[in-house]
Write an enzyme that holds these catalytic residues in place. Structure first.
Site, PDB file in Angstrom:
ATOM      1  N   MET A 154       0.833  -1.201   0.000  1.00  0.00           N
ATOM      2  CA  MET A 154       0.000   0.000   0.000  1.00  0.00           C
ATOM      3  C   MET A 154       0.874   1.259   0.000  1.00  0.00           C
ATOM      4  SD  MET A 154      -3.536  -0.745   1.976  1.00  0.00           S
ATOM      5  CE  MET A 154      -2.947  -0.512   3.643  1.00  0.00           C
ATOM      6  N   HIS A 162       9.293  -3.729   3.515  1.00  0.00           N
ATOM      7  CA  HIS A 162       8.878  -3.903   2.121  1.00  0.00           C
ATOM      8  C   HIS A 162      10.087  -4.144   1.214  1.00  0.00           C
ATOM      9  CE1 HIS A 162       5.518  -1.150   3.571  1.00  0.00           C
ATOM     10  NE2 HIS A 162       4.855  -2.209   3.152  1.00  0.00           N
ATOM     11  N   GLN A 217      -3.489 -11.998   7.869  1.00  0.00           N
ATOM     12  CA  GLN A 217      -3.657 -11.724   6.448  1.00  0.00           C
ATOM     13  C   GLN A 217      -2.956 -12.789   5.602  1.00  0.00           C
ATOM     14  OE1 GLN A 217      -3.287  -7.676   4.471  1.00  0.00           O
ATOM     15  NE2 GLN A 217      -1.316  -8.564   3.901  1.00  0.00           N
ATOM     16  N   ARG A 221       2.447   2.900   9.134  1.00  0.00           N
ATOM     17  CA  ARG A 221       1.696   3.745  10.063  1.00  0.00           C
ATOM     18  C   ARG A 221       2.569   4.312  11.179  1.00  0.00           C
ATOM     19  NH1 ARG A 221      -2.441  -0.180   8.706  1.00  0.00           N
ATOM     20  NH2 ARG A 221      -4.375   0.858   8.087  1.00  0.00           N
TER      21      ARG A 221
END
EC number: 6.3.2.1
Length: 275
Positions: free
Chosen positions: A26, A33, A149, A183
Site C-alpha cells: 500500500m 517492504h 492476512q 503507520r
C-alpha cells in the site's frame, strides 16, 4: 524499472518475464517492504511491486484518508532495490463503475481482525486476487507482521486454485523491537517511545511459554500487564491462538502464536510472535 498505471500496459510488459516474483504493497515503503522486494528479485530474477491503498479494506471510521502516501519516494526506493515492474493503479482502475464482485473468506478470516474490522479481509482477498490475476506471478511475498492476512491469502489461493506460491518473510523490526509499519510515521513522539512495549509483551509471553506455561489466560494477562505498565491500555486484543486456525485453545498447543492489536493514540499497531 518500468511504471504502469493501467492493467493493459502492465500485462503487455509482463510478457517479457518468464518468471516473476510479486510484492503487493500500500506504499509508503519501509525496510520491511524493501527486504521483500530484494528477496523476490533474488529468488525469481525479476520482481513486480504494486502500490495501491485499497479503499475496500478500510472501515468507515478507519484511516484510509490519512494513510501515508508518497509515491515519488516509493518509486525511488524501489528503483534502488531492483524492482523491474511497478503497478500504480488508481481506485477506478481496479474498481471501475459497476464492479460489484467480492471474495468472502471464512475460517481464519472470521477471527480477531475479522471481528475487529468487519469487511477488512473481504477487501484484502478481493484486491489481492485481482492483483494476482493481473500480475500472474510465480511467487508472492508477504511479511509475517500481518500474520492473519497471510493465512487468509493462503486459504483463498488454495481454495480458488490460484497458481502462485505464497512466501511469508520474517518481521522487520526497528532496533528497539517495534515492528516496522507504514503507520509508524503517524506516532507522536510520546507514543513512539511507548510502542516497543508490544514487542516486549510478546517476548514475555514467549519466555513463559518456553518455561512450560500453557495456560492461555496466564499468557494473555502477562502481555496485557506489560502493555498497561508501558502506558498502552487501549488493547483491542492480546491473545494466544493456534497458528493454523487463529482460534484460542485451552491449553494452548505447541503451534501457538501470540498476537497483539493496540491503539497508541490515533494509530492502531499490530504485532505477533510464534511461541
Amino acid at each position: 524499472m518500468q511504471v504502469f498505471e493501467t492493467i493493459g500496459a502492465f500485462r503487455a510488459a509482463r510478457t517479457a518475464y518468464p518468471t516473476l516474483g510479486f510484492v503487493p504493497t500500500m506504499g509508503f515503503l519501509h525496510e520491511g517492504h524493501l527486504g521483500l522486494v530484494r528477496r523476490a528479485k533474488a529468488e525469481n530474477g525479476a520482481v513486480a511491486v504494486s502500490i495501491f491503498v485499497n479503499p475496500t479494506q478500510f472501515g468507515p471510521n478507519e484511516d484510509y484518508a490519512s494513510y501515508p502516501r508518497d509515491p515519488e519516494r516509493d518509486l525511488a526506493l524501489l528503483k534502488e532495490a531492483g524492482a523491474d515492474l511497478v503497478f500504480l493503479p488508481t481506485p477506478d482502475v481496479l474498481y471501475p463503475p459497476g464492479a460489484v464482485t467480492r471474495i468472502e473468506v471464512g475460517g481464519v478470516a472470521e477471527e480477531l481482525e475479522g471481528q475487529s474490522r468487519p469487511g477488512h479481509f473481504s477487501g484484502v482477498a478481493t484486491v489481492v486476487s485481482k492483483l494476482f490475476n493481473i500480475v500472474q506471478p510465480q511467487r508472492a511475498y508477504f511479511g509475517q507482521k500481518d500474520a492473519q492476512q497471510c493465512a487468509v491469502v493462503r486459504r483463498f489461493v488454495a481454495d480458488l486454485d490460484i497458481p502462485v506460491e505464497i512466501v511469508v518473510c520474517d518481521i522487520a523490526r526497528e532496533a528497539d523491537g517495534l515492528a516496522r509499519s507504514s503507520r509508524n510515521v503517524r506516532l507522536t513522539t510520546e507514543n513512539r517511545q511507548k510502542a516497543p512495549a508490544l514487542f516486549q509483551a510478546l517476548q514475555q509471553a514467549a519466555r513463559l511459554f518456553r518455561n512450560g506455561e500453557r495456560d492461555v489466560d496466564v499468557l494473555e494477562n502477562a502481555m496485557r500487564a506489560v502493555l498497561t505498565e508501558a502506558g498502552l491500555p487501549d488493547i483491542d486484543y492480546a491473545t494466544v491462538v493456534n497458528a493454523g486456525t487463529f482460534r484460542r485453545e485451552k491449553p494452548c498447543s505447541d503451534d501457538a502464536l501470540a498476537l497483539l492489536a493496540v491503539r497508541a493514540g490515533e494509530v492502531r499497531l499490530i504485532d505477533n510472535m510464534p511461541l
